[in-house]
Each structure stands twice: as structure tokens, then as C-alpha cells.
Design a protein around this motif. Structure first.
Motif, short mmCIF file in Angstrom:
data_model
loop_
_atom_site.label_atom_id
_atom_site.label_comp_id
_atom_site.label_asym_id
_atom_site.label_seq_id
_atom_site.Cartn_x
_atom_site.Cartn_y
_atom_site.Cartn_z
N PRO A 68 0.83 -1.22 0.00
CA PRO A 68 0.00 0.00 0.00
C PRO A 68 0.85 1.26 0.00
CG PRO A 68 0.10 -0.93 2.20
CD PRO A 68 0.85 -1.89 1.32
N HIS A 69 0.27 2.33 -0.54
CA HIS A 69 0.96 3.63 -0.59
C HIS A 69 -0.04 4.74 -0.27
CE1 HIS A 69 4.49 1.85 -2.60
NE2 HIS A 69 3.60 1.15 -3.30
N LEU A 70 0.49 5.81 0.32
CA LEU A 70 -0.32 7.01 0.59
C LEU A 70 0.48 8.21 0.14
CD1 LEU A 70 -2.80 8.43 1.88
CD2 LEU A 70 -1.52 8.46 4.03
N TYR A 71 -0.04 8.93 -0.86
CA TYR A 71 0.64 10.09 -1.43
C TYR A 71 -0.17 11.35 -1.19
CZ TYR A 71 3.02 6.46 -4.22
OH TYR A 71 3.72 5.35 -4.64
N GLN A 72 0.52 12.48 -1.21
CA GLN A 72 -0.14 13.79 -1.19
C GLN A 72 0.38 14.63 -2.34
OE1 GLN A 72 1.01 16.53 1.84
NE2 GLN A 72 -0.38 18.13 1.12
N THR A 73 -0.53 15.26 -3.06
CA THR A 73 -0.14 16.26 -4.06
C THR A 73 -0.75 17.59 -3.66
OG1 THR A 73 -2.07 15.91 -5.50
CG2 THR A 73 -0.15 14.50 -5.87
N CYS A 74 -0.11 18.68 -4.07
CA CYS A 74 -0.62 20.01 -3.76
C CYS A 74 -0.55 20.88 -5.01
CB CYS A 74 0.15 20.65 -2.60
SG CYS A 74 1.82 21.15 -3.00
N PRO A 75 -1.20 22.06 -5.01
CA PRO A 75 -1.28 22.89 -6.23
C PRO A 75 0.07 23.32 -6.80
CG PRO A 75 -2.94 23.59 -4.65
CD PRO A 75 -2.08 22.58 -3.95
N SER A 76 1.12 23.33 -5.97
CA SER A 76 2.44 23.74 -6.47
C SER A 76 3.08 22.67 -7.33
CB SER A 76 3.35 24.05 -5.29
OG SER A 76 3.59 22.89 -4.51
N GLY A 77 2.58 21.44 -7.27
CA GLY A 77 3.19 20.34 -8.01
C GLY A 77 4.06 19.45 -7.15
#
Length: 268
Positions: free
Chosen positions: A167-176
Motif C-alpha cells: 500500500p501507498h499514501l501520497y499527497q499532491t498540492c497545487p504547487s506540483g
């Protein structure tokens, strides 16, 4: 004459002060007319505004163990007559997302991610690796920060994925920017949830699915503030070993809320 001269001097000073304040306001605002203009402090204000929209959205969080990943979110409604906005989206059997920020932007990105999954499955006859899809997603975020006629996506995503590496948990944000976490919370009052997640992080690795769900619901109690976490305003999604992505809402979520309540009573 001396009084008249002093009065004129005061008027000039007042006018100069107003002009200076006006120039200050203008200098602060003249660098945020488009996303590609740098301020003297080295900032892209439009990107910072998009990140702020993520902080204003209702809280979403994720927790990962060695076999499972759980997403949980608080849903908002615009009034008593409206339904609650959806916060968790299924992308594929092995990928799902939780959002904070502009829901319309999230739906657009979810559609793009589903298309990428379908294209990969059609071309290679295998599911896309979650890390590759999330990397492409971060590139899509970043591309919106380099052209003056575009605007950043005003949404942050927590991406749950499962592949041959677990399993993996990622976060992305508006800056890239792209990050991978063991546990993370985004959105309004997310710091309260982060405090809980950090306090119990040693228990996640070997926890079973049921314990992860209860931990996620308990972490939502802080961002919920003066409201109770209930079937109406909460949703949970699960993914992991031999467990395709599934969203738990309504009656399916009630047993875990009941367990959370019993745990709270025992603590009291």
C-alpha cells in the motif's frame, strides 16, 4: 501666516502618507495578476492562494499499514436543504483519492486519472503503477504554474494506492509537490488530526483494517470541532491486500462509529 503654512504642511504630509500607503497596496498586489509573475520575495502569489484554498476545504486524512491504506473525510453541506459534498473518489480498483479544496477541480482531476488508468490497462493489459500515476498527476499540477493564461488547481489530493510493493499514501498540492506518507491530513483544522496521527503512529504498521478505520474516525474528531462525527458527515474508503477500493458511507459506516463510541466511553 505661520498657522496657514503649518496647516498646508500637515495636508501635504497626510497626502504623502496616503500616497505611500496606496503605493504599498499596489506593490503588494501587482505581482498576483497571473501565476507566472514572481514577486521580489521570490513567491508566486497565485500558487500560494491555491494552497490556501486547500487549507479552507474540509479535512481529509489517510493512514497506511503494511497491508492496508484507509482514507477518511469530513463532508460539508451548504445548508439544511442540501446534500453533503462527496470527498472520496474511486479511480480504479487499486487507486482512490480524498480531497480538500475546490471539489470541481477535484472532479476534473479524477476524470483525468480514470482515463489514464483505462489507457494504461488497454495498452499494456495491466493496472498502472500508483506511483507512476501520482507522479504524472504532480506534473499536471506543476504545468498549471508556468503559463500566465492558466491557473493552479485549487485542490489538494491524498492518493491511496496498492501495487506489488504494497500500500501507498501520497499527497499532491497545487504547487506540483509530491510526498509519500505513513499518515497525513489536509484541509481545515488538519493540524488537530495530524497531532492525533503523530501520537499513535507507532501502532499503524501492524494494525488490521478495523483498527485503522477506527483510528481514522477518531482523528476526524478534532477537525470536526463542535460537531460529532456521524454517518451523515463522514466517509471512509479502504484499500489493501485482497481488498479493492471501496467507499464506506451510511449504514456501512455505522458499526465503526459505534465501536468508536464504545472506545470513548471506556476511556471516560
Amino acid at each position: 501666516k505661520e498657522q496657514a503654512a503649518a496647516s498646508a504642511e500637515r495636508r501635504r504630509g497626510s497626502a504623502g502618507g496616503e500616497a505611500g500607503a496606496s503605493r504599498g497596496r499596489m506593490n503588494r498586489n501587482q505581482y498576483d495578476t497571473d501565476v507566472s509573475t514572481w514577486s521580489p520575495q521570490g513567491k508566486l502569489h497565485q500558487v500560494e492562494y491555491a494552497i490556501e484554498s486547500v487549507k479552507q476545504g474540509s479535512c481529509s486524512l489517510g493512514i497506511r499499514s503494511k497491508d492496508f491504506v484507509v482514507l477518511a473525510a469530513l463532508k460539508r453541506s451548504t445548508g439544511e436543504l442540501s446534500s453533503y459534498q462527496k470527498k472520496l473518489f474511486k479511480i480504479d480498483d487499486h487507486i482512490g483519492i480524498g480531497i480538500a479544496g475546490l471539489t470541481a477541480d477535484a472532479r476534473s482531476l479524477a476524470t483525468w486519472m480514470r482515463t489514464e488508468c483505462l489507457n494504461h490497462k488497454f495498452q499494456f493489459d495491466s493496472p498502472i503503477v500508483s506511483g507512476r500515476l501520482v507522479s504524472d498527476l504532480a506534473d499536471k499540477h506543476q504545468s498549471k504554474t508556468q503559463a500566465s493564461w492558466k491557473r493552479p488547481y485549487g485542490v489538494g489530493l491524498l492518493v491511496a494506492g496498492y501495487d506489488r510493493n504494497g500500500p501507498h499514501l501520497y499527497q499532491t498540492c497545487p504547487s506540483g509537490n509530491l510526498y509519500e506518507y505513513k499518515a497525513m491530513a489536509i484541509g481545515a483544522r488538519a493540524q488537530s488530526a495530524k497531532t492525533y496521527l503523530e501520537k499513535h503512529i507507532s501502532t499503524y504498521e501492524n494494525a488490521d483494517l478495523q483498527k485503522l478505520i477506527v483510528h481514522a474516525l477518531k482523528a476526524l474528531e478534532g477537525p470536526a470541532n463542535d460537531k460529532d462525527v456521524a454517518v451523515e458527515n463522514a466517509s471512509v474508503a479502504v484499500l489493501g491486500k485482497d481488498t479493492p477500493f471501496e467507499i464506506l458511507e451510511g449504514d456501512a459506516l455505522q458499526p465503526y462509529l459505534s465501536q468508536l463510541e464504545s472506545t470513548r466511553m471506556e476511556t471516560d
